[in-house]
Scaffold this motif. Structure first.
Motif, short mmCIF file in Angstrom:
data_model
loop_
_atom_site.label_atom_id
_atom_site.label_comp_id
_atom_site.label_asym_id
_atom_site.label_seq_id
_atom_site.Cartn_x
_atom_site.Cartn_y
_atom_site.Cartn_z
N ASP B 27 6.28 -0.58 -5.24
CA ASP B 27 5.85 -1.39 -4.11
C ASP B 27 5.44 -2.78 -4.60
O ASP B 27 4.50 -2.91 -5.37
CB ASP B 27 4.67 -0.69 -3.45
N THR B 29 3.91 -5.00 -3.06
CA THR B 29 2.67 -5.50 -2.47
C THR B 29 1.60 -5.67 -3.54
O THR B 29 0.92 -6.69 -3.61
CB THR B 29 2.17 -4.53 -1.38
N LEU B 71 1.02 3.08 -7.40
CA LEU B 71 0.21 3.05 -6.18
C LEU B 71 -1.25 3.36 -6.50
O LEU B 71 -2.15 3.00 -5.77
CB LEU B 71 0.69 4.10 -5.18
N ASP B 308 12.10 0.69 8.82
CA ASP B 308 11.52 1.02 10.11
C ASP B 308 12.54 0.75 11.22
O ASP B 308 13.21 -0.28 11.22
CB ASP B 308 10.26 0.19 10.35
N GLU B 310 12.47 -0.17 14.17
CA GLU B 310 12.35 -1.32 15.05
C GLU B 310 12.07 -2.62 14.31
O GLU B 310 12.71 -3.63 14.57
CB GLU B 310 11.22 -1.08 16.06
N GLU B 313 11.09 -3.18 8.69
CA GLU B 313 10.27 -3.20 7.48
C GLU B 313 10.81 -2.13 6.52
O GLU B 313 10.93 -0.97 6.89
CB GLU B 313 8.80 -2.92 7.84
N PRO B 314 11.17 -2.54 5.29
CA PRO B 314 11.69 -1.54 4.36
C PRO B 314 10.61 -0.55 3.93
O PRO B 314 9.44 -0.90 3.79
CB PRO B 314 12.15 -2.37 3.16
N ILE B 315 11.01 0.71 3.76
CA ILE B 315 10.06 1.77 3.40
C ILE B 315 10.49 2.37 2.06
O ILE B 315 11.61 2.83 1.91
CB ILE B 315 10.03 2.87 4.48
N ARG B 319 6.45 5.97 0.17
CA ARG B 319 5.75 5.82 1.46
C ARG B 319 6.49 6.52 2.59
O ARG B 319 6.08 6.44 3.75
CB ARG B 319 5.57 4.34 1.78
N TYR B 322 6.71 12.19 6.91
CA TYR B 322 7.17 12.97 8.05
C TYR B 322 6.91 12.23 9.36
O TYR B 322 5.81 11.71 9.56
CB TYR B 322 6.44 14.32 8.06
N GLN B 324 8.27 9.46 10.59
CA GLN B 324 8.62 8.04 10.72
C GLN B 324 10.00 7.89 11.38
O GLN B 324 10.92 8.63 11.07
CB GLN B 324 8.67 7.37 9.34
N ARG B 325 10.08 6.91 12.28
CA ARG B 325 11.38 6.60 12.89
C ARG B 325 12.04 5.51 12.05
O ARG B 325 11.46 4.45 11.88
CB ARG B 325 11.21 6.13 14.33
#
Lengths: 518, 372
Positions: B27, B29, B71, B308, B310, B313-315, B319, B322, B324-325
């Motif tokens: 990640d 971030t 993480l 994601d 919509e 946002e890359p996942i 991360r 269960y 998540q769309r």
């Protein structure tokens, strides 16, 4: 019968329910001391629909006090963050990504100490009790009243967090609350640590609020158990709230959306909850609030909470209206509405005054706003409609039409039709939807255990754990057909033999009405 | 053209680098927080590969290990510069620039941290064009620059130099062992090369591409335009011109293990209505292959990105959760990553996958696959 109460920043709403039927619903101002507002609300329920205290089987309360305290950066305890991880993690100490304002509001002290684990359970470095005692002495010298302890890889092994708590606790004494990160969050040090610090900063307020809520309910002679709503819509008891106030964080939006679904009958819609200070806009998809899928930022702090995806704008019934520009909010008179608004004889022009002047509501004394220029009133209402419509548009995910359900006392500010979105659905009891949401509680079953998964048996083993959580939810009073697994988390523990895995499952379902959660 | 980067660019760069991390890479971030702390309000110089002096001494810096570890175990902060200094001492040469070995994930950030600490410029190029799990999976190595000697550093100030001559796989294997002993994450300097060698072996302008992708996604969301169209549009003028939507659905199962120094496992993504076949994405730190039943929709080295549904946002795999769309995107890689020599280093066979490489744009064509 049971009672649902929603304590907002401006209003305290209460409903008396029999199963899913609303017997009475009232709205009262939130009192600065919380307690008297609830006492008033329960009295008002009894006035509308008489009941004996002994007939009440449960009281469910949702409150936005904790998230408001954080957003407004007030009533937070002086808090220290202690992290076990040296010599690793030095580059990003605790609170590194917090806004200055909040760091100041909690008089934050940040400490790094030796300890923590590698991914495989080896210690990074041994605990140094003298180092911890020195840090604790420094905390005491700086007036710290609550401590958050985090350790690298504590979700895999939390022994060091507990040992450090014992050492720090000895120095600081029993009056300083200690929150441990492995009890609050998951893998992801910074997010788990920040959630733990938030929890620590709220511990004193939690004691105050829970004492106030309990006293208010007991003052009416009600001896039934008291529950508070958690973020996921399930209930927790008062003792749990004292320890983990952070778990109530997002219960406001969850309750309002669940209340909107229950009262409107729409399973998929946009929900606009207009309160006293803000309008919160969320999406309901198939009966469940749409959740944020990536990180959640609360008051500028990154956390890994699961929360409904809600957009807040500063428009509510108590919003102050600028007499020159016709702009509304974000300043609000809050619970002082009943003394400061024009219709109550006050001297501040609020959004509620505008609604009364326009004839949309009968509140206070309409003659006190009769002097307002109708053209100005219309300009204010148009502005409110425009900004709410923009916010709904931002939240929706496709240009296809979507029903808009308005709830909350402030929804009298909304027109019958929103520009570009069509008619606004206003369910019966819309003004107390949050309290209804709190009262149609869900109950959960949680399983958290370390399993050895035999080769080729993963699917069966995990299915068994899922079933166990579902069975627990049903045993706790959930309607079996409504139970869903809402959380599933698998953390491998590589230092244990046999593919050891920590599995956490949470299943929730609607509370079987007439039953009290176990 | 060379350009400057400031702390204000970091969130966009992190988002773009996460997408190029194709599920792994760690990640960014945390990496961007590290850079922000070290950089303050100064700026960094980013060098265009075409403008490098032939004899410029470039020493790339990076982090290696399991993303799940990162993480939790944040660095002390001193490790990557210590690795660089250790390799300089071993080589008897002083770096004039640093560079990513990997533009996806946190390794887009580590050279920036080194640059913020040392004042060195950073070359706008890398050796993976995405993220890969092993140090030998580099276009540098494929086209003739060896990774060895390599220097590693840990948070206690430990350093190790590994010199395996021209055997990059042995270098990777030994370095992986040291990384596990160091707790699953180590910081490294390796693939020292000249400016001319950068031009001959690196995937060019991947830092600026990551930044452009992150910025395009943000601006599209802000303007209420489709972020998926923004991704496709941004990539259309790069060496990564093809984007395909492989699947859209809900994460219904994730299995992962930290084993041999990698995060290995798979994710199952089921259709939104629960009816029909689920997509299975297998990963070793990064997503390796996306299968619908026995059908392979995309495979390494093409990019398989879970985002994601919509917001785009890359996942990352660590991360994935269960419920998540998500949408799963396939992105084509540059031709220099698809040659027989490149595929031998980081194609399906290099990961033990018994499937041939077929470019995602020929496997998935037309509706409903095209994005936007």
């Amino acid at each position: 019968m049971h009672i649902g109460i929603d304590v907002g920043g401006t209003n305290t709403d209460a409903v008396l329910m029999s199963g899913t039927t609303v017997l009475a619903g009232v709205k009262r101002s939130t009192s600065p001391d919380v307690t008297s507002g609830i006492v008033d609300a329960i009295q008002a329920l009894a006035d509308q629909h008489a009941f004996a205290p002994g007939q009440i089987s449960a009281v469910m309360i949702g409150t936005t006090h904790f998230i408001n305290a954080l957003v407004e950066a007030r009533r937070l305890a002086p808090t220290a963050a202690l992290r076990l991880g040296l010599p690793a993690t030095r580059a990003l100490p605790p609170l590194v990504d917090w806004p200055d304002r909040l760091r100041e509001a909690i008089s934050a002290r940040s400490y790094l100490a030796h300890g923590g684990y590698e991914f495989d359970g080896r210690p990074i470095s041994p605990l140094d009790p003298d180092e911890l005692r020195a840090h604790a002495a420094d905390m005491a010298a700086h007036g710290i009243r609550s401590v958050a302890i985090s350790a690298v890889f504590s979700p895999v092994n939390h022994d060091l967090e507990e040992q450090a708590a014992a050492i720090v606790g000895e120095v600081l004494g029993p009056d300083v609350a200690i929150s441990l990160s492995h009890e609050i969050g998951r893998i992801g040090l910074l997010e788990r640590e920040s959630a733990t610090i938030i929890n620590a900063a709220l511990r004193e307020l939690a004691r105050e609020i829970v004492d106030g809520l309990t006293a208010a309910v007991r003052a009416r002679g009600i001896t039934a158990p008291i529950f508070l709503s958690q973020n996921d819509g399930t209930l927790m008891d008062e003792e749990y709230v004292r320890r983990y106030p952070v778990a109530t964080f997002a219960s406001g939006p969850t309750n309002s959306m669940r209340g909107a679904a229950a009262t409107s009958g729409y399973a998929t819609c946009a929900v606009v909850d207009v309160g006293g200070t803000t309008s919160d806009i969320g999406l309901l998809v198939g009966g469940f609030p749409r959740e944020t899928t990536t990180e959640v930022t609360v008051a500028g702090i990154r956390t890994n909470f699961r929360m409904p995806d809600v957009l807040s704008i500063g428009i509510g019934g108590g919003s102050v209206v600028d007499t020159q520009t016709a702009e509304v909010g974000p300043t609000s008179v809050g619970y002082r509405l009943t003394t400061e608004a024009l219709v109550f004889g006050g001297s501040t022009l609020t959004a509620t005054d505008i609604a009364v002047a326009a004839g949309r509501a009968q509140i206070g004394d309409p003659s006190l706003v009769a002097h307002l220029d109708p053209a100005f009133v219309q300009r204010v209402l148009d502005r409110i409609a425009e900004r709410v419509a923009q916010a709904v548009d931002r939240m929706r995910t496709s240009p296809e039409p979507i029903a808009v359900v308005a709830v909350g006392g402030g929804s009298i500010l909304l027109p019958d039709e929103l520009p570009g979105l069509g008619p606004v659905v206003r369910p019966e009891n819309y003004a107390v939807a949050n309290a209804i949401g709190a009262s149609i509680a869900q109950v959960g079953g949680e399983v958290d255990k370390v399993l050895a998964i035999a080769p080729g048996r993963r699917t069966e083993t995990l299915d068994e754990v899922r079933q166990e959580a579902i069975d627990k939810a049903v045993a706790a009073g959930a309607v079996p057909s409504s139970v869903q697994v809402v959380e599933f988390d698998e953390v491998p523990i590589p230092y244990l033999p046999g593919d050891a895995t920590r599995v956490r499952v949470k299943a929730v379902g609607d509370l079987q009405m007439g039953q009290v959660p176990a | 053209m060379s350009w400057t980067l400031t702390a204000a660019d970091l969130p966009d760069l992190a988002r773009g680098a996460t997408l190029l991390g194709t599920g792994g890479g760690g990640d960014p971030t945390i990496g961007s927080l590290l850079v922000r702390q070290a950089l303050g309000d100064r700026s960094l110089t980013i060098l265009d590969p075409d403008e490098l002096a032939d004899d410029l001494v470039v020493i790339p810096t990076a982090q290696m290990g399991a993303p799940t570890v990162m993480l939790e175990k944040i660095p002390a902060g001193t490790e990557p510069t210590l690795a660089l200094r250790t390799l300089e001492a071993h080589l008897g040469r002083v770096a004039q620039a640093t560079m990513p070995i990997e533009c996806g994930g946190i390794n887009s950030m580590i050279p920036l941290l080194v640059a913020a600490e040392t004042g060195l410029p950073v070359v706008d190029a890398d050796g993976m064009g995405r993220a890969f799990p092993e140090l030998s999976m580099e276009t540098f190595a494929v086209y003739g620059v060896h990774g060895s000697p390599l220097a590693l550093a840990g948070e206690r100030g430990e350093t190790v130099v590994i010199d395996t001559g021209d055997d990059d796989r042995q270098m990777e294997w030994l370095a992986r062992g040291v990384t596990i002993r160091l707790g699953g994450v180590a910081h490294i300097a390796e693939y020292a090369m000249s400016g001319a060698q950068v031009r001959a072996t690196a995937v060019p302008r991947t830092l600026s591409m990551a930044l452009a992708l992150g910025r395009a996604i943000r601006l599209a969301r802000h303007a209420k335009r489709s972020p998926f169209e923004a991704i496709a549009q941004t990539l259309s003028t790069t060496l990564y011109p093809h984007v395909r939507e492989l699947f859209a659905g809900k994460v219904t199962d994730v299995q992962r293990r930290t084993r041999d120094g990698f995060a290995k496992g798979w994710a199952q993504i089921s259709p939104p209505d629960g009816v029909g076949q689920a997509l299975e994405v297998e990963f070793q730190n990064e997503n390796l292959v996306a299968r619908l039943g026995t059908d392979v929709l995309a495979v390494v080295p093409d990019l398989i990105c879970v985002v994601d549904a919509e917001s785009a946002e890359p996942i990352t795999t660590e991360r994935l959760r269960y419920g998540q769309r998500v949408r799963v995107l396939g992105i084509s890689t540059p031709e220099l990553m698809r040659t027989p020599a490149a595929l031998a280093a980081f194609g399906p066979a290099a990961f033990g996958l018994d499937v041939p490489f077929v470019p995602v744009e020929t496997r998935v064509v037309g509706a409903p696959a095209a994005v936007g």
